[in-house]
Design a protein around this motif. Structure first.
Motif, PDB file in Angstrom:
ATOM      1  N   ALA A 183       1.860 -21.851  73.168  1.00 36.83           N
ATOM      2  CA  ALA A 183       1.221 -21.260  74.348  1.00 36.83           C
ATOM      3  C   ALA A 183       1.896 -21.711  75.630  1.00 36.83           C
ATOM      4  CB  ALA A 183      -0.264 -21.627  74.369  1.00 36.83           C
ATOM      5  N   ALA A 184       2.156 -23.014  75.752  1.00 33.04           N
ATOM      6  CA  ALA A 184       2.756 -23.525  76.990  1.00 33.04           C
ATOM      7  C   ALA A 184       4.209 -23.087  77.126  1.00 33.04           C
ATOM      8  CB  ALA A 184       2.647 -25.045  77.026  1.00 33.04           C
ATOM      9  N   ALA A 185       5.002 -23.259  76.064  1.00 32.39           N
ATOM     10  CA  ALA A 185       6.431 -22.972  76.155  1.00 32.39           C
ATOM     11  C   ALA A 185       6.706 -21.476  76.272  1.00 32.39           C
ATOM     12  CB  ALA A 185       7.159 -23.547  74.934  1.00 32.39           C
ATOM     13  N   ALA A 186       5.991 -20.649  75.518  1.00 31.55           N
ATOM     14  CA  ALA A 186       6.230 -19.206  75.583  1.00 31.55           C
ATOM     15  C   ALA A 186       5.767 -18.630  76.919  1.00 31.55           C
ATOM     16  CB  ALA A 186       5.520 -18.505  74.429  1.00 31.55           C
ATOM     17  N   THR A 187       4.647 -19.129  77.436  1.00 29.31           N
ATOM     18  CA  THR A 187       4.200 -18.670  78.747  1.00 29.31           C
ATOM     19  C   THR A 187       5.209 -19.028  79.826  1.00 29.31           C
ATOM     20  OG1 THR A 187       1.869 -18.848  78.120  1.00 29.31           O
ATOM     21  CG2 THR A 187       2.366 -18.851  80.470  1.00 29.31           C
ATOM     22  N   HIS A 200       2.192 -20.097  89.765  1.00 22.75           N
ATOM     23  CA  HIS A 200       3.618 -19.784  89.925  1.00 22.75           C
ATOM     24  C   HIS A 200       4.032 -19.912  91.382  1.00 22.75           C
ATOM     25  CE1 HIS A 200       7.308 -17.264  89.597  1.00 22.75           C
ATOM     26  NE2 HIS A 200       7.297 -17.667  88.341  1.00 22.75           N
ATOM     27  N   GLN A 201       3.134 -19.522  92.282  1.00 21.43           N
ATOM     28  CA  GLN A 201       3.423 -19.615  93.708  1.00 21.43           C
ATOM     29  C   GLN A 201       3.283 -21.048  94.218  1.00 21.43           C
ATOM     30  OE1 GLN A 201       4.368 -17.316  95.880  1.00 21.43           O
ATOM     31  NE2 GLN A 201       4.259 -18.614  97.700  1.00 21.43           N
ATOM     32  N   ALA A 259       2.345 -27.313  85.307  1.00 24.59           N
ATOM     33  CA  ALA A 259       1.183 -26.504  85.690  1.00 24.59           C
ATOM     34  C   ALA A 259       0.877 -25.459  84.624  1.00 24.59           C
ATOM     35  CB  ALA A 259       1.451 -25.831  87.041  1.00 24.59           C
ATOM     36  N   ILE A 260       1.906 -24.833  84.064  1.00 23.80           N
ATOM     37  CA  ILE A 260       1.687 -23.821  83.033  1.00 23.80           C
ATOM     38  C   ILE A 260       1.156 -24.462  81.761  1.00 23.80           C
ATOM     39  CG2 ILE A 260       2.911 -22.222  81.495  1.00 23.80           C
ATOM     40  CD1 ILE A 260       4.560 -21.349  83.898  1.00 23.80           C
ATOM     41  N   ALA A 261       1.616 -25.676  81.439  1.00 22.33           N
ATOM     42  CA  ALA A 261       1.082 -26.384  80.276  1.00 22.33           C
ATOM     43  C   ALA A 261      -0.404 -26.657  80.461  1.00 22.33           C
ATOM     44  CB  ALA A 261       1.840 -27.685  80.056  1.00 22.33           C
ATOM     45  N   ALA A 262      -0.785 -27.080  81.673  1.00 23.70           N
ATOM     46  CA  ALA A 262      -2.206 -27.311  81.956  1.00 23.70           C
ATOM     47  C   ALA A 262      -2.985 -26.002  81.858  1.00 23.70           C
ATOM     48  CB  ALA A 262      -2.376 -27.929  83.346  1.00 23.70           C
TER      49      ALA A 262
END
Length: 539
Positions: A381-385, A132-133, A144-147
């Motif tokens: 997982a990716a979209a909700a995160t 996130h940073q 990055a969150i998808a990965a």
């Protein structure tokens, strides 16, 4: 709240990608440790002569400590330092793995697994907070969150494959030794590549709130884990749930009164946080419970060895990775609701396939379920995160990650416990009735009540016609039980999809504290932070 500007140029981009890769490698190790030891249990039992209760603690101690402490540790990470938390978590996991590899008594293995869970609680929220940073830009952060979602899921789902190979070629101790080389590499690279970040003027840490949340979640996860073995209405289980409810209620009361709460409760009033977190929890309930059931099916019904069964679960992580990659463009074009709802519908469709399994369906039926449900799980997982993390200010990224992680861990534990209990109850009931009609020996009936995988072993001692009848009855009983668990899991994901379609993406309530122009939830002024309080990355 504005994040520090990332380093410019090609060199800066390469450094950010390298730092993200290091963080994801640590996350993969964490996910692997959740499941790598599961298929090594028979080998471990033979070596250390462990009791059933000891085996239960060896397998579940890691997830119990992780799920119980991750929320408190995640809140602490923002003030203490995200890189520091990540590095210390990897070091604790590595040191505990060494202790587990050298253990000579069951209690030492249990202690090692619990210490690994504590290290994982330090590591897990820091991974997402660092990403996130590193990537404040919305487009890059989504990727990055998808990965992150793909790597984390693949670590846990690849555990049976790697664990099965290690057991067949070495011993159960290799499931601990495997952590040491990557732990050393991750620590060295993290210190060299990952920038430190923390809130510049953090509030005083809410120690009573942290203690109450950790104790309440530990009691809840323990109760969920132990109830299938002790009975859901046993005194121990009911007491555990009552204690968990009291402690979590006290935690909420503390957060309402504390001048600097560990978990500002207005976060949970934001639809994108509470609905996305619920979707993650219930998707984890369905998928991790299904993985547990599927592993038993591949070994007990289709007759594969632990290594062969592990290899045949690979379509699930492959589908999850594909779904996580697809979530990025879908979310960018259509918003967060579409990939979450669509992913949950795909998971539901996968369970519909699994619910039609018959004793003669064979492996292709399982492969279709894994691919379809895996793609859906990756989308969710990716979209909700991203929905959770996109609603939290950068200075509270550790807490946002901890909320995300805690809900997933509780959902996973509940899924394995509920689906495992339902599977065992239906299997035992159906098979006991069939064995009575077949006039099978008492040893086979006792085996059915003790362990699903022990029935084929007992059946091999019977004469030909009776052996064939018992094996056929066991396959029918198991597929009937698996069908019911698939129907329950599919119903859960279908209802969750309807709720996400109704509530996800709704505008926040008027009283939610937000940062102008940022769109993320900020920390109240009483918590001691305000716009601009995010410390810049430091080396």
């Amino acid at each position: 709240m504005t994040a520090a500007a990332p380093a410019g140029g090609a060199a800066g981009s390469a450094r950010r990608l390298a730092a993200a890769a290091v963080v994801c490698l640590g996350l993969f190790m964490l996910g692997l440790d959740l499941t790598v030891l599961n298929v090594a249990v028979p080998d471990l039992q033979g070596d250390l002569d462990t009791s059933t209760a000891q085996v239960q603690w060896i397998v579940d101690g890691y997830a119990l400590v992780l799920g119980g402490t991750v929320l408190a540790v995640g809140a602490f990470t923002d003030a203490w330092g995200r890189r520091r938390s990540f590095v210390c978590g990897v070091a604790v996991c590595g040191g505990a793995s060494l202790g587990g590899a050298l253990a000579g008594h069951p209690w030492q293995v249990i202690a090692a697994r619990c210490c690994m869970g504590a290290g994982a609680a330090l590591l897990m929220p820091a991974t997402l907070a660092v990403l996130h940073q590193l990537f404040p830009e919305a487009r890059l952060r989504s990727r990055a969150i998808a990965a992150w979602a793909a790597v984390g899921g693949m670590g846990g789902l690849c555990g049976p494959v790697i664990g099965g190979w290690l057991v067949e070629h070495s011993s159960w101790r290799a499931a601990f030794w495997i952590n040491l080389p990557p732990a050393v590499v991750i620590i060295v690279l993290a210190l060299a590549l990952v920038p430190e970040s923390r809130a510049r003027r953090p509030a005083g840490f809410d120690v009573p709130g942290a203690v109450l949340s950790a104790a309440g979640l530990l009691a809840l996860v323990w109760s969920i884990t132990e109830s299938p073995h002790r009975g859901w209405t046993s005194p121990a289980a009911l007491t555990g749930f009552a204690v968990a409810a009291l402690l979590l209620a006290a935690f909420v009361g503390r957060q309402l009164r504390a001048p600097a709460p560990m978990l500002p409760l207005q976060l949970l009033r934001v639809p994108d946080i509470k609905v996305a977190a619920a979707a993650l929890a219930l998707m984890s309930f369905a998928m991790f419970g299904a993985l547990f059931v599927l592993t038993l099916y591949l070994q007990g019904v289709l007759g594969f060895s632990p290594w062969q069964a592990g290899v045949r679960t690979l379509p699930l992580p492959a589908g999850l990775a594909l779904g996580a990659v697809c979530a990025v463009p879908v979310r960018a074009r259509l918003g967060g609701r579409v990939p979450v709802v669509g992913g949950l519908m795909l998971v539901t469709a996968g369970f519909a396939v699994l619910a039609t399994t018959t004793p003669d369906s064979g492996y292709p039926h399982c492969a279709v379920f894994q691919l379809v449900a895996g793609v859906g799980a990756g989308l969710v997982a990716a979209a909700a995160t991203e929905s959770v993390m996109g609603s939290v200010a950068t200075e509270r990224a550790g807490l946002g990650s901890a909320i995300n992680d805690a809900t997933r861990q509780v959902g996973s534990a509940l899924g394995v416990a509920v689906q495992g209990s339902l599977l065992a109850a239906v299997f035992t009931s159906r098979l006991t009735t069939s064995l009575t009609h077949l006039h099978a020996p008492a040893l086979v009936t006792e085996a059915a009540e003790h362990s699903m995988l022990s029935v084929p072993l007992q059946a091999m001692r019977l004469p030909g016609p009776l052996r064939a009848g018992v094996l056929a009855a066991a396959r029918r009983a198991f597929t009937d039980a698996m069908t019911l668990t698939a129907v329950v899991a599919g119903a859960v994901t279908l209802v969750t999809a309807a709720a996400a379609a109704r509530w996800l993406g709704r505008p926040p309530c008027a009283h939610d504290a937000r940062v102008p122009g940022d769109g993320r939830i900020a920390v109240p002024a009483a918590a001691g932070a305000g716009p601009g309080d995010e410390a810049p990355p430091a080396r």
